[in-house]
Scaffold this active site. Structure first.
Site, PDB file in Angstrom:
ATOM      1  N   HIS A  81       0.807  -1.121  -0.322  1.00  0.00           N
ATOM      2  CA  HIS A  81      -0.343  -0.154  -0.392  1.00  0.00           C
ATOM      3  C   HIS A  81       0.820   1.320   0.220  1.00  0.00           C
ATOM      4  O   HIS A  81       0.252   2.041  -0.417  1.00  0.00           O
ATOM      5  CB  HIS A  81      -0.745   0.087   1.349  1.00  0.00           C
ATOM      6  CG  HIS A  81      -1.706  -1.419   1.435  1.00  0.00           C
ATOM      7  ND1 HIS A  81      -2.661  -1.580   2.809  1.00  0.00           N
ATOM      8  CD2 HIS A  81      -2.112  -2.358   0.697  1.00  0.00           C
ATOM      9  CE1 HIS A  81      -3.425  -2.518   1.943  1.00  0.00           C
ATOM     10  NE2 HIS A  81      -3.052  -3.157   1.013  1.00  0.00           N
ATOM     11  N   HIS A 238      -9.460  -2.237  -4.311  1.00  0.00           N
ATOM     12  CA  HIS A 238      -8.134  -2.595  -3.605  1.00  0.00           C
ATOM     13  C   HIS A 238      -7.988  -3.676  -4.103  1.00  0.00           C
ATOM     14  O   HIS A 238      -5.884  -3.338  -4.487  1.00  0.00           O
ATOM     15  CB  HIS A 238      -8.927  -2.669  -2.077  1.00  0.00           C
ATOM     16  CG  HIS A 238      -7.624  -2.972  -1.274  1.00  0.00           C
ATOM     17  ND1 HIS A 238      -7.286  -2.093  -0.803  1.00  0.00           N
ATOM     18  CD2 HIS A 238      -6.834  -4.327  -0.901  1.00  0.00           C
ATOM     19  CE1 HIS A 238      -5.600  -2.342   0.008  1.00  0.00           C
ATOM     20  NE2 HIS A 238      -5.577  -3.874  -0.644  1.00  0.00           N
ATOM     21  N   ASP A 242      -3.526  -2.542  -4.725  1.00  0.00           N
ATOM     22  CA  ASP A 242      -2.327  -3.875  -4.146  1.00  0.00           C
ATOM     23  C   ASP A 242      -1.704  -3.954  -6.116  1.00  0.00           C
ATOM     24  O   ASP A 242      -0.261  -4.112  -5.994  1.00  0.00           O
ATOM     25  CB  ASP A 242      -3.376  -5.286  -3.925  1.00  0.00           C
ATOM     26  CG  ASP A 242      -3.571  -5.018  -3.074  1.00  0.00           C
ATOM     27  OD1 ASP A 242      -2.772  -4.702  -2.157  1.00  0.00           O
ATOM     28  OD2 ASP A 242      -4.699  -6.110  -2.443  1.00  0.00           O
ATOM     29  N   HIS A 265      -1.339 -11.162  -5.215  1.00  0.00           N
ATOM     30  CA  HIS A 265       0.136 -11.401  -4.937  1.00  0.00           C
ATOM     31  C   HIS A 265       1.393 -11.720  -5.533  1.00  0.00           C
ATOM     32  O   HIS A 265       2.419 -11.367  -6.471  1.00  0.00           O
ATOM     33  CB  HIS A 265       1.222 -11.233  -3.846  1.00  0.00           C
ATOM     34  CG  HIS A 265      -0.013  -9.720  -2.650  1.00  0.00           C
ATOM     35  ND1 HIS A 265       0.397  -7.661  -3.199  1.00  0.00           N
ATOM     36  CD2 HIS A 265      -0.682  -9.316  -1.860  1.00  0.00           C
ATOM     37  CE1 HIS A 265      -0.126  -7.597  -2.409  1.00  0.00           C
ATOM     38  NE2 HIS A 265      -0.828  -8.137  -1.952  1.00  0.00           N
TER      39      HIS A 265
HETATM   40 ZN    ZN Z   1      -3.488  -4.508  -0.268  1.00  0.00          ZN
END
Ligand code: ZN
Length: 281
Positions: A81, A238, A242, A265
């Site tokens: 973030h 969001h 990310d 991720h």
């Molecule tokens: Zn996040």
């Protein structure tokens, strides 16, 4: 590489403190100006020798519910973030000093980091800024996950998320990314999690610092969030937040059309490594 515009850093130091969402550990974080071509570095000031690492995909040692950078004798987790806020506002160079293992979660979005950068002020350097442009498309497929980057004149993200959950099915959003759209459309979107996953995550030693102060919690028939949702599609925003944090681990801004279906991720970092591979060919 394209050379347009000039590199930026912050004008003066700025700091914040808070609790890490996974570790539950409180840390102080200080953002410091840095010279041209320094990039963004993280330094653990609480460890012997104050080890530091430049925030690039090569330094990533973990992608489990957050992106973790490793350095000599230490790590810093949940960097995404803060990295998203720095890249969203076009900060190329800065040093992040932290006295513990995890970036504070704050309220779960990028706005507190934007406020920290605004407080510090943005300073333009005299050296030109390198912007990555792709020689050809790059993509990754992992069962139902798909991530692709196509050559383009600006950064744009088209994202789809899909969950098998009564309160969150699929969402789609496509938008150009620049400091204006980032701050208005993406930065306020908070972390979310499913209530039904909470026990399993706790058993794995994660989310020790989670609360309704920093996470939108999606229950079976209700969504629990402080002050209600900030956007009807806050979750996908969001995910884009990310993704931008992970993309910043390219080490330079990129002009590309990014198509992301169920990003996360792990696959985000794989795409970054693949892009770094083709631009270094
Ligand atoms: Zn996040």
């Amino acid at each position: 590489m394209l050379f347009m515009d000039y590199q930026k850093t912050i004008a003066r130091e700025s700091s914040l403190h808070g609790i890490g969402v996974h570790s539950g550990i409180k840390t102080n974080l200080v953002l410091k100006p840095a010279d041209a071509d320094h990039g963004i570095t993280f330094r653990r000031v609480d460890l012997p020798g104050r080890p530091a690492v430049r925030a690039t995909a090569d330094a990533v040692i973990g992608t489990d519910h957050g992106t973790t950078l490793g350095m000599e004798g230490g790590e810093v987790r949940t960097i995404e973030h803060l990295m998203s806020a720095l890249s969203g506002l076009g900060i190329d160079n800065a040093e992040v000093e932290i006295d513990g293992p995890e970036v504070p979660m704050m309220d779960g979005c990028a706005l507190p980091f934007i406020e920290m950068i605004r407080t510090a002020g943005i300073r333009e350097l005299t050296e030109p800024r390198e912007i990555i442009s792709l020689p050809r498309p790059v993509y990754l497929i992992e069962s139902e996950l798909f991530l692709a980057a196509f050559p383009a004149d600006e950064l744009r993200i088209s994202c789809t998320i899909a969950f098998n959950h009564p309160m969150l099915r699929s969402q789609y959003l496509s938008l150009p990314i620049n400091p204006g759209t980032f701050e208005e459309e993406i930065a306020p979107a908070r972390t979310f999690g499913f209530y039904r996953d909470a026990v399993g995550l706790l058993e794995r030693g994660l989310i020790k610092g989670t609360s309704l102060e920093n996470t939108v919690v999606i229950g079976e028939d209700n969504i629990f969030s402080r002050g209600g949702l900030r956007f009807p599609d806050e979750c996908i925003r969001h995910k884009i937040l990310d993704l931008l944090g992970d993309l910043s681990l390219l080490g330079h801004p990129i002009n590309a059309m990014i198509v992301a279906i169920k990003p996360g991720h792990d696959i985000n970092i794989k795409l970054v490594k693949k892009i770094r591979g083709i631009i270094n060919e």
